[in-house]
Design an enzyme around this catalytic site. Structure first.
Site: not given
Ligand code: DOR
Length: 464
Positions: A85-87, A117, A202, A256, A327, A331
């Site tokens: 996830h590179f946000r 996401n 997921h 996962h 994964d 944050h």
């Molecule tokens: O803990 C998680 N955070 N699991 C995920 O599958 C998505 C993710 C996130 O995007 O922060």
């Protein structure tokens, strides 16, 4: 070994000229132990125009613009991380494509599949194109982007999944982070019906998660995370999606996997299902990790106890597991310091995937050959990647070059992620990535970033 050079039937003069050209490489890798499909071999590797052009005992007789003497090192096919996830766009205070891919190559990863996401969610062609545009000139490794499957786009997924640069469709059956969710039976059926590529899932059951959220809220204790999001939540969702996929003969990739029960169930469905595990589920363990790290260990699905971790290792040994993905889900430390369960789930991982797994190789938990299968050949096979995943003539010149004996400590100040931390901060490891090469470009040399971000969109084979 005699050099293996591709042959073509030409006249003698043309053949001599061809041999001369073939004996010049852009890049020559010499003296290393190379992990080929045959196993570990002492080989030199010649690369030209981003591809592998010769393998064998190439010195003397070859010239090259650049020669890397790799005595004592191991050359692995470039590591492919099929879950990050590179946000970007929308959450760049946590991560962005430049920093995320910089972390990837510093950690020996040469290709990534990025998750949908973000804000906006990656739901359509324009969202995908925006990510591809943002990656151009800023991505240090090759890349592809998942499109999220939801009620909004379910009926057009067949076309969307074929777009260049699309890694496939990703479905969140249980909410984790962000607004992407598909948990209703009719929506899941529509998603499964529209498309032929392997669907990445997921698997946590949203209804059960909602019913049990009080456990997290009442306790305010992160140690209750695997109690709230329990084994049954994961197993129920895995069973449901396998049942629905069977109705339309769709193939699945369950991301996962975290429980012994799912491994047992999925092992019985390998005709249709491939399986991912993560380094954190293989390396961290409840309750210790929650006591040591608090919400830094908070992840969905949760890190669980020893029985489950043992079952994941057993599933690696028995071949049920196809892929290791990180994964990587950053944050900030500030966000993570909120009181549980307001603390968001997720941790960094792309940069530590290879060091942590090499440390497991050192500890004797898996062979280097099996690791290569899980981090290169496996993702290429599961997702139908063109030109990636093995060291062989004609394949892309992607290499993760590692020192299996190097002793290092993972440190937060080594982590390139915008969020700047790792759950492994302070952990000593044996085995470390030294050089990273993407399509013949050396982007990390002697552990230091060099050159330019020249990552390109990954190419996928047509679905049979
Ligand atoms: O803990 C998680 N955070 N699991 C995920 O599958 C998505 C993710 C996130 O995007 O922060």
């Amino acid at each position: 070994m005699t050099p293996v050079i591709p042959k073509a039937s030409t006249s003698e003069a043309a053949e001599t000229a061809r041999q001369h050209t073939l004996r010049h490489a852009d890049l020559l890798l010499c003296g290393a132990t190379v992990m080929t499909p045959n196993g570990a071999e002492r080989l030199d590797i010649a690369c030209a125009q981003g591809r592998i052009t010769a393998l064998g005992d190439l010195l003397p007789g070859w010239s090259a613009d650049c020669v890397l003497d790799l005595n004592g090192l191991h050359v692995l096919p470039g590591v492919i991380d099929s879950q990050v996830h590179f946000r970007e766009p929308g959450l760049e205070h946590k991560e962005n494509l430049e920093a995320g891919t910089r972390g990837a190559v510093l950690g020996g990863v040469t290709a990534v599949f990025e998750m949908p996401n973000t804000y906006p969610l990656t739901l359509g062609a324009a969202d995908l194109q925006a990510k591809l545009d943002a990656a151009q000139g800023r991505s240090w490794c090759d890349h592809a982007f998942y499109i999220g499957g939801s009620a909004l786009n379910a009926d057009s997924l067949q076309e969307l999944e074929q777009l260049p640069g699309c890694a496939g469709i990703k479905v969140f059956m249980g909410s984790s982070f962000g607004d992407l969710l598909a948990d209703e039976e009719d929506v899941l059926r529509r998603i499964l019906r529209h498309g032929r590529r392997r669907l990445a899932v997921h698997a946590e059951d949203e209804t059960r998660l909602r019913e049990r959220k009080y456990i997290a809220l009442d306790s305010g204790d992160v140690r209750q995370h695997p109690v709230w999001r329990d084994v049954e939540s994961a197993l129920k969702a895995s069973q449901r999606i396998v049942r629905l996929a069977a109705e339309v003969k769709r193939r699945l990739h369950v991301l996962h996997v975290s429980t012994a029960e799912e491994m047992q169930f999925l092992a019985a469905h390998k005709d249709r299902v491939t399986v991912e595990v993560t380094p954190h589920h293989l390396s961290l363990q409840a309750p210790d990790c929650y006591e040591r790290l608090g919400s830094l260990a908070q992840m969905n699905p949760p890190v669980r106890g020893q029985v489950h971790q043992d079952a994941l290792w057993q599933a690696i040994r028995s071949g049920v597991v196809d892929v290791i993905g990180s994964d990587h889900a950053p944050h900030t430390l500030q966000e993570k310091s909120q009181a549980y369960p307001a603390s968001p789930s997720g941790m960094t991982g792309v940069q530590t995937l290879l060091p942590v797994m090499l440390n497991h190789v050192h500890a004797g938990r898996l062979s280097l050959q099996r690791l290569v299968d899980l981090t290169s050949a496996g993702p290429a096979r599961v997702f139908g990647l063109e030109g990636k995943g093995r060291i062989a003539l004609g394949f892309d010149a992607d290499f993760s070059i590692v020192d299996l004996k190097a002793r290092r400590r993972v440190r937060n100040d080594w982590i390139a992620s915008v969020s700047g931390w790792s759950p492994y901060d302070g952990m000593p490891v044996v085995g470390w990535p030294i050089h990273t090469i993407v399509r013949g470009h050396c982007v990390v040399r002697d552990e230091v970033l060099e050159g330019q971000a020249q990552g390109r969109p990954l190419r996928f084979l047509e679905v049979p």
